[in-house]
Design an enzyme around this catalytic site. Sequence first.
Site, PDB file in Angstrom:
ATOM      1  N   THR A 343      59.517  59.916  34.476  1.00 16.35           N
ATOM      2  CA  THR A 343      60.298  59.201  33.466  1.00 16.35           C
ATOM      3  C   THR A 343      59.488  58.017  32.962  1.00 16.35           C
ATOM      4  O   THR A 343      58.834  57.327  33.745  1.00 16.35           O
ATOM      5  CB  THR A 343      61.655  58.733  34.038  1.00 16.35           C
ATOM      6  OG1 THR A 343      62.378  58.027  33.017  1.00 16.35           O
ATOM      7  CG2 THR A 343      61.482  57.827  35.247  1.00 16.35           C
ATOM      8  N   HIS A 396      63.796  59.192  51.689  1.00 14.02           N
ATOM      9  CA  HIS A 396      63.195  58.831  52.974  1.00 14.02           C
ATOM     10  C   HIS A 396      63.641  59.773  54.105  1.00 14.02           C
ATOM     11  O   HIS A 396      63.094  59.718  55.209  1.00 14.02           O
ATOM     12  CB  HIS A 396      63.582  57.387  53.315  1.00 14.02           C
ATOM     13  CG  HIS A 396      62.629  56.711  54.247  1.00 14.02           C
ATOM     14  ND1 HIS A 396      61.460  57.297  54.678  1.00 14.02           N
ATOM     15  CD2 HIS A 396      62.669  55.485  54.846  1.00 14.02           C
ATOM     16  CE1 HIS A 396      60.831  56.470  55.509  1.00 14.02           C
ATOM     17  NE2 HIS A 396      61.549  55.361  55.627  1.00 14.02           N
TER      18      HIS A 396
END
Length: 425
Positions: A343, A396
């Site tokens: 993006t 994560h």
Amino acid sequence: MSEIKVPAMGESITEGTVSRWLVKEGETVNQGDVLLELETDKVNIEISAEESGVLEKIVRQEGETVEIGETIGTLSAGTGGGSGAPASQPAAAEEKQAAAPAPEAPTPPSAPVAAAPESSDSSSKTASPSARKLARERGIELDQVQSKDPIGRVYQDDVKTHNTQAAAPTAPPAKAPAAAPSAPAAGGSTYTKPVERQRMSRRRATIAKRLVEAQQTAAMLTTFNEVDMTAIMDVRKRRKDKFKEKHEINLGFMSFFTKAVVGALKKFPTINAEIDGEDVVLKKYYDIGIAVSAKEGLVVPVVRDADRLGFAEIEKSIADLASKARSNTLALSDLQGGTFTITNGGTFGSLLSTPILNTPQVGILGMHKIQLRPVAIDAERMENRPMMYIALSYDHRIIDGSEAVRFLVTVKELLEDPESLLIEG
């Protein structure tokens, strides 16, 4: 007479919203003419006439939610100029017939009372289709529903809160004008501050829902680095004219970033994966999503097999997808899948940001504005260099911090040495 039904629109889409009818009741249409536009969570779809005839009845109105296979209108067979008038005459006749029995109904006095709950639609109040539907289902008169809208239009939320308000032991009349806060004027009187209420489009509501889901389900972190864009800008300056002459497309930054991302994903395959229950699905292909700002919000069309494409092919794919996004002509196949997303907030002037994951993907790269900044070349020299901050947001749960940092460093190194992109690719 044939029924106009909502077509199948892909395995992930089960319903849509009638955006607008392009044909009115009684109008003649030819086979293939577009009848209406349907808004789904991902794209707008045009529904065309399967045969020529007259649009006899619109069953589902604009703003209403419809499901796959549901009848939304009827089409009478036949073509030609004369067929338009008869189509409207029966409708008018039916209205007269429906109105005619009304005087005869007073024979049983209880009949008007039984019919009262169903007459919600005859309310003089302006209301959205979804509000009228909910009011009918709950047997609520729209005239009794208190609207929060400054112009008095009743929405679905107003109907939902009506029962709560009715059940309250005492409803303080002081709360009636709460829709628009008032402030004292100079002479001691009050004035109403102007507001405008806009209903979210289906796609905007879906985007909002998915962004919240991404933050609630993923253990999302972001790591940052910066790229010296000097080498890329030099290559573009030297090559852009020949590149455009040969390929009929401009040499932009996105092809460099796409190539660099693919090169880094090959070194760190977990960032090109997704979580499926307790399994990690490692994808051996590279379908890169490119976020594009469209009228209804951000969409992410996908460049397929980016590892097999050259710079010109990537630039052409991105230009084509961006054009389709802005003209609202993207197909579902353009949006489905994707293994990693890029993006570019820099096109709007963003200097630094933390992009949100495009789930179920576990990584997204954010590009930012190129800005001249003083950079230490060595212990004695400083130079102004075109610098860009880049950000990697990652999940994560399966990606360790050290892996994310090394991935971003790899992207940086490939971008600062553009020739290596040809070798790595």
